[in-house]
Scaffold this motif. Structure first.
Motif: not given
Length: 425
Positions: A24-35, A122-128, A99-108
């Motif tokens: 039942r694999e419906a799709g695969f998406w890649v995104g990024n966000v800055t916080i 989802l790549a989450i980029v943390v800004t100083d 201590y961690n400027p970037r997170y690479n999350l995988s979600l189902e």
């Protein structure tokens, strides 16, 4: 040419089939966000429904579709979590760029109706952010006071007699504590300094309105320059008629932001916890056409806040964890060994030696000194102290070779900790 067309058609068909095949694999998406690293806990990082809407993920509330979401990787420090009710990824714990400027999350994301699964990377980029996290300064370290458990108002700075002195043209008067006379307020305390913006309560309005309405002389603004006993500049406070004067930029979006009425802005520097904070603030004030020299004298002690709170009015909640000490000025955390991050909740493998007593080397002369070696978050098989005694000269003081010996402590040994006592002979 036909072979290429046929291959393309087959590839397209395979791409569309997975939603109805096994798995039942419906799709695969890649995104990024800055916080920003100072994003508050609970703030939104990403609306996951954005991925599903783009991919025709059947986001129809009325058809009873429900979803389950699992963060499968990249969230070892548990900085993020998903609110399933609205499919929103939020900040779950304080972030820290250092201590961690970037997170690479995988979600189902699983549609519980037809068990179709959507995968999101989802790549989450943390800004100083400048000045974040807040700095823990020992120079204005605050004590922790008992919490009475009542609705009592607390003040980080307290006047010994509950009053301050005002000298007008040589005549001295006393008034109730300055901070207790303020209405809605917003205080910023950082690095042993204070910036405060407040509206004036009726008491202050009656007292200052005649002077602030002297349009020609005062122009709706009265500024007091403040100095300490050594005549060093330590700040200022300014009274405003905001219909005539613009507040400082940092205060314009605070509680005292308004288009009419009266406000006060306070800036104080070099506040120390080692002694009473004494300042004298002076200005020439025009009232009813006459100009008078006015001196305002304050004396405050740093009395501290109850445990778990900080700020000028002790009205903010600390975020420090794992036994960290919370600074009463700005909520900065002093982490214990083995922890890092804004809230001291990031495990940090390290080896540290703690001395007791630890205030001054001078106190060790002629007295016993205890050294404790800690190795938090490290799998330790054994520990061994290696030391060398030799003559050491510092100005006129010296430690003679052979005058000290170490004795292992039998009460504080464990896999990750060992203690020795240096005995003075």
């Amino acid at each position: 040419m036909m072979a290429y067309v046929t291959f393309y058609a087959v590839f397209l068909l395979v791409s569309l089939i997975p939603s109805v095949q096994a798995g039942r694999e419906a799709g695969f998406w890649v995104g990024n966000v800055t916080i920003t690293e100072d994003a508050s806990v609970g703030s939104t990082v990403k609306h996951l429904r954005d991925f599903l809407n783009v991919g025709d993920g059947l986001m129809e509330e009325e058809n009873g579709t429900s979803w389950s979401v699992n963060i499968t990787s990249g969230n070892n420090l548990r900085r993020f979590e998903v609110v399933v009710e609205n499919l929103t990824l939020i900040v779950a714990a304080p972030l820290d760029y250092e201590y961690n400027p970037r997170y690479n999350l995988s979600l189902e994301l699983t549609n519980t109706g037809d068990n179709s699964v959507w995968h999101v990377n989802l790549a989450i980029v943390v800004t100083d952010v400048w000045g974040y996290p807040p700095y823990y300064s020992k120079q204005c370290e605050t004590p922790v006071i008992p919490d009475t458990g009542t609705a009592e108002n607390y003040f980080l700075l307290s006047s010994p007699n509950g009053q301050f002195d005002v000298v007008i043209n040589g005549e001295e008067r006393q008034y109730p504590d300055f901070f207790s006379l303020l209405e809605s307020h917003d205080a910023i305390m950082n690095d042993c300094s204070l910036r405060l913006c407040s509206t004036l309560n009726p008491y202050w309005e009656v007292l200052l309105r005649p002077a602030l309405e002297e349009t020609h002389e005062n122009g709706g603004r009265i500024e007091f320059q403040c100095r300490d006993r050594q005549l060093r500049s330590v700040g200022k406070f300014i009274f405003f008629d905001v219909s005539k004067q613009m507040l400082p930029e940092w205060a314009q979006d605070k509680m005292c932001s308004m288009t009419e009425g009266y406000a006060v802005v306070v800036k104080m520097n070099k506040i120390r916890s080692t002694s009473s904070y004494w300042i004298q603030c002076s200005a020439n004030v025009t009232v009813y056409g006459a100009t008078w020299p006015v001196d305002v004298i304050f004396q405050y002690d740093i009395t501290g806040c109850p445990e778990g709170r900080y700020g000028l009015y002790c009205d903010k909640d600390c975020v420090c964890k794992n036994g960290a000490r919370c600074h009463g000025f700005n909520g900065a955390c002093e982490c214990r060994p083995g922890w890092r991050g804004r809230a001291c909740d990031i495990p940090w493998p390290e080896v540290v030696v703690i001395a007791s007593p630890g205030d001054s080397v001078v106190k060790y002369i002629g007295a016993n000194l205890t050294l404790t070696c800690l190795a938090p978050h490290i799998q330790v098989a054994s520990m061994m102290w290696v030391y060398e005694t030799e003559s050491y000269y510092n100005d006129t003081k010296s430690l003679k070779k052979g005058r000290y010996r170490t004795v292992p402590s039998t009460s504080s040994q464990s896999q990750n900790q060992t203690t020795v006592v240096i005995l003075a002979w």
